[in-house]
Write an enzyme that holds these catalytic residues in place. Structure first.
Site, PDB file in Angstrom:
ATOM      1  N   GLU A   1       0.814  -1.218   0.000  1.00 49.48           N
ATOM      2  CA  GLU A   1       0.000   0.000   0.000  1.00 49.48           C
ATOM      3  C   GLU A   1       0.848   1.270   0.000  1.00 49.48           C
ATOM      4  OE1 GLU A   1      -0.744  -2.675   1.721  1.00 49.48           O
ATOM      5  OE2 GLU A   1      -2.664  -3.242   0.842  1.00 49.48           O
TER       6      GLU A   1
ATOM      7  N   GLN B   1      -7.428  -1.457  -1.615  1.00 53.23           N
ATOM      8  CA  GLN B   1      -8.474  -2.481  -1.750  1.00 53.23           C
ATOM      9  C   GLN B   1      -9.583  -2.357  -0.706  1.00 53.23           C
ATOM     10  OE1 GLN B   1      -7.125  -6.736  -1.856  1.00 53.23           O
ATOM     11  NE2 GLN B   1      -7.639  -6.373  -4.004  1.00 53.23           N
TER      12      GLN B   1
ATOM     13  N   HIS C   1     -11.726  -4.312   7.364  1.00 55.52           N
ATOM     14  CA  HIS C   1     -12.277  -4.109   6.022  1.00 55.52           C
ATOM     15  C   HIS C   1     -13.383  -3.054   6.004  1.00 55.52           C
ATOM     16  CE1 HIS C   1     -10.112  -7.773   5.107  1.00 55.52           C
ATOM     17  NE2 HIS C   1     -10.481  -7.722   3.846  1.00 55.52           N
TER      18      HIS C   1
ATOM     19  N   ILE D   1      -5.326   1.363   4.736  1.00 52.27           N
ATOM     20  CA  ILE D   1      -4.677   2.651   4.493  1.00 52.27           C
ATOM     21  C   ILE D   1      -3.606   2.942   5.545  1.00 52.27           C
ATOM     22  CG2 ILE D   1      -6.187   4.188   5.847  1.00 52.27           C
ATOM     23  CD1 ILE D   1      -5.126   4.893   2.248  1.00 52.27           C
TER      24      ILE D   1
END
Lengths: 326, 354
Positions: A60, A82, A129, A87
């Site tokens: 990332e 994703q 998520h 992040i």
């Protein structure tokens, strides 16, 4: 005019912008052949090739950091993270690098890039998520934070984000990706970043919300109005950074009551900021304390308690009763 | 097959020995270039010494000296083409000067001017404080360069400490996967503030890390300007063909990490003595003298000229109006947000306290 889900509108917008501008490239994990885990980039690699739709290693920080490098040298990368919970891996590249490049370079360089990420709960995902972390970026100068709640806005706002010369964090509510279809013009249009939308006019209460909570608030208000003789104004802020103060203040000055609904955790969240704003500029119009209905101050919970943790109809109604009790 | 740690054998490229004598064949470099290279080293050292003095006098803020690393910095930057891009850390004043950043920018930066170290006239990123982050910017820049068919190479400058950061590894990995025109130039100056290289990595070298990422690695004597220049020339050539390179220049930070640091707390003086004997300027000077293209008179003249140039740059910086708080609001976004405008307007225009 055609009807689209939000995810279709996002895919359509990416295609249109890539056709329009050679500098636009997509970069992220599984976005190529697979078309992204939610299919946001479906078919784009077949159309534009591997050079413009880049399947990256799972990294990332590199996705964002490389985008900063690309953007500063004339490309317009649209990076996909994703799931927004990932992040954290890229916090430095987001906050200290992308958001500050213009400042650090004394205005010589800029990072016109978009970081897209699905976010928000209610879809029974594994850990990290569903987190709503927009507040972290509201607190980070130099970045814009956009969160559409429907297909029409998604197209107009994403188009604006890609054409913006500042880094834009574009957060897509997972729950709403395919929740409903809407008429979306195929023609080019832009929704200005930083302009809220008054979803519904009302006289006695303003509910300020965004992203995944917007359809929920609408539904709750519809029921509320059937059962009471009060009307509620709903504002979908669409962008928390910069925030449309004028729309919020105008509404609260009219209604005298405010509730803020968001999925991000309560303490230090965007609701606190909006509440402070109303306090600074419209306090004497208020007839009741401002209420925040938000995620609780815990990590995002497991699916079995998710529905109680999130702002839900019961919690919103309870809040509304409270503001009207004063 | 079991791979054991440090099986890779790394041999350091060197042209000049400790006394500046050629160890073998000389690389094909024109006399004029050799002299220029040395003149830049003098310039860098003059800047460094003045900056240190000015900091002690309280005329500039914290500064990160590069003394001892002039061969690594100037040798590598001297090999760059104008269209190449530099992504520096905070210790690359020498590199940036050679690549075209006006010297006064560095005084302005250390004096806390908003202007910073980026300049319109040179392909150099602003100095990086997060020690590995620039590697990814170089990767992205290299990507854009390749995409736009610029024939430019992006060079990330990083220290040995920076190679412990995740971004360094993610950058090497991306470079290997996409075959980007990028060079990672590591100045292994033996110390990351107070932590020695032996505690920074279990590898016998930094250059061998390249192997794991499918890119080329090379180690060079970083106090040998000739070796650095020649190696970097080749690294850039490879990178221009889409073959990324990791260069490890073995050098030594003779001074403190920054002016706020005291290396006597963690290093013994014997170590410093050893490295002072291999000082990059001494070696280059001896080499040029041996070639009879340099002498004491030229040396003195050059130091005087460099000193004058540094004075002029400092004068320019001193005479630049100091940054005003009003200016910061215009550098956050392309256009000021309403919030920024309001905050700007909230600044009292005259003293409020009586």
């Amino acid at each position: 005019m055609t009807t689209m889900t939000m995810i279709e509108a996002i895919n359509f917008t990416l295609r249109k912008e890539m056709e329009r501008d050679q500098r636009v490239i997509c970069i992220g994990e599984d976005i190529g052949k697979n078309g992204g885990v939610f299919r946001a980039t479906d078919g784009l690699q077949a159309l534009f090739g591997e050079e413009r739709v880049v399947d990256t290693p799972i990294a990332e920080s590199a996705i964002i950091g490389a985008s900063v490098g690309m953007a500063s040298r004339g490309l317009r990368p649209v990076a996909e993270i994703q799931f927004f919970g990932f992040i954290y891996e890229a916090m430095d590249q987001m906050v200290a690098q992308a958001a500050r490049l213009r400042f650090r370079s004394g205005g010589v360089l800029q990072a016109p890039m978009v970081v897209r990420a699905p976010f928000g709960g209610g879809v029974r995902t594994p850990e990290l998520h569903s987190d709503s972390l927009e507040g972290l970026f509201l607190h980070s100068p130099g970045m814009k934070v956009v969160m559409p709640s429907n297909a029409y806005d998604a197209k107009g706002l994403l188009t604006a984000a890609i054409r913006d010369n500042d880094p834009v964090l574009f957060l897509e509510p997972m729950k709403l990706y395919r929740a409903f279809k809407q008429e979306v013009p195929e023609e080019d249009y832009v929704i200005e970043i930083g302009k809220a939308r008054v979803l519904k006019q009302g006289e006695e209460l303003t509910i300020i919300t965004w992203g995944p909570s917007v359809p929920l608030v609408s539904k709750v208000v519809e029921q509320w109005e059937k059962q009471t003789n009060t009307t509620v104004e709903i504002i979908d802020v669409r962008t928390i950074s910069p925030i449309d103060e004028e729309t919020i203040l105008t509404s609260v000055q009219k209604t005298g009551r405010a509730i803020i609904v968001h999925e991000a955790v309560k303490t230090g969240g965007p609701g606190a900021e909006i509440s402070a704003l109303i306090n600074e500029k419209a306090l004497f119009h208020l007839t009741a304390p401002i209420i925040r209905i938000t995620g609780f101050d815990t990590p995002y919970p497991v699916p079995s308690v998710e529905d109680e943790w999130l702002p839900n109809a019961n919690r919103i109604i309870q809040g509304m009763k409270e503001v009207f009790s004063h | 097959m079991w791979l054991e740690p440090n099986e890779t054998v790394v041999e350091k490229i060197q042209y000049l020995d400790e006394n500046g004598k050629l160890t073998g064949e000389s690389p094909d470099v024109k006399d004029e270039e050799l002299i220029n290279l040395y003149k830049w080293m003098i310039q860098a050292r003059s800047f460094d010494q003045r900056a240190l003095k000015l900091q002690r006098q309280g005329r500039i803020g914290t500064y990160a000296p590069m003394i001892g690393q002039e061969a690594a910095q100037i040798g590598s930057a001297f090999a760059l083409e104008k269209q190449d891009w530099v992504y520096p850390s905070y210790r690359e004043v020498g590199v940036s000067l050679v690549h075209g950043v006006p010297m006064e920018n560095f005084f302005l930066y250390t004096m806390g001017h908003l202007k910073g170290t980026a300049s319109e006239s040179a392909n150099v990123f602003p100095v990086q404080i997060i020690i590995g982050a620039q590697c990814l910017h170089a990767v992205g820049g290299a990507w854009a360069g390749k995409y736009n068919k610029e024939n430019s190479v992006s060079v990330a400058y990083i220290g040995d400490g920076g190679t412990s950061e995740g971004d360094f590894h993610e950058a090497l990995n991306f470079a290997g996967v996409y075959k980007l025109p990028v060079v990672f130039f590591v100045q292994n100056n033996q110390w990351a503030i107070s932590v020695p290289i032996s505690k920074q990595t279990g590898s016998a070298s930094i250059s061998q890390k390249a192997v794991a990422y499918g890119i080329t690695g090379v180690q060079v004597d970083g106090n040998d300007a000739l070796a650095v220049y020649s190696t970097m020339k080749q690294a850039l050539e490879r990178a221009r063909q889409g073959k990324p390179v990791l260069v490890e220049a073995i050098t030594y930070r003779q001074g403190p990490h920054t002016t706020a640091d005291d290396p006597t707390k963690y290093r013994d003086s014997g170590e410093l003595e050893k490295w002072l004997a291999m000082d990059p300027l001494k070696r280059m000077k001896a080499f040029l003298m041996e070639k009879e293209i340099w002498n004491e008179e030229l040396e003195q003249k050059e130091y005087e000229w460099a000193d004058k140039k540094v004075s002029e740059a400092f004068e320019l910086a001193v005479n630049t109006p100091r940054s005003k708080v009003e200016e910061i609001f215009g550098l956050v976004y392309e256009q000021k947000t309403n919030q920024l405008t309001e905050q700007l307007n909230s600044i009292p225009t005259e003293g409020v306290l009586k």
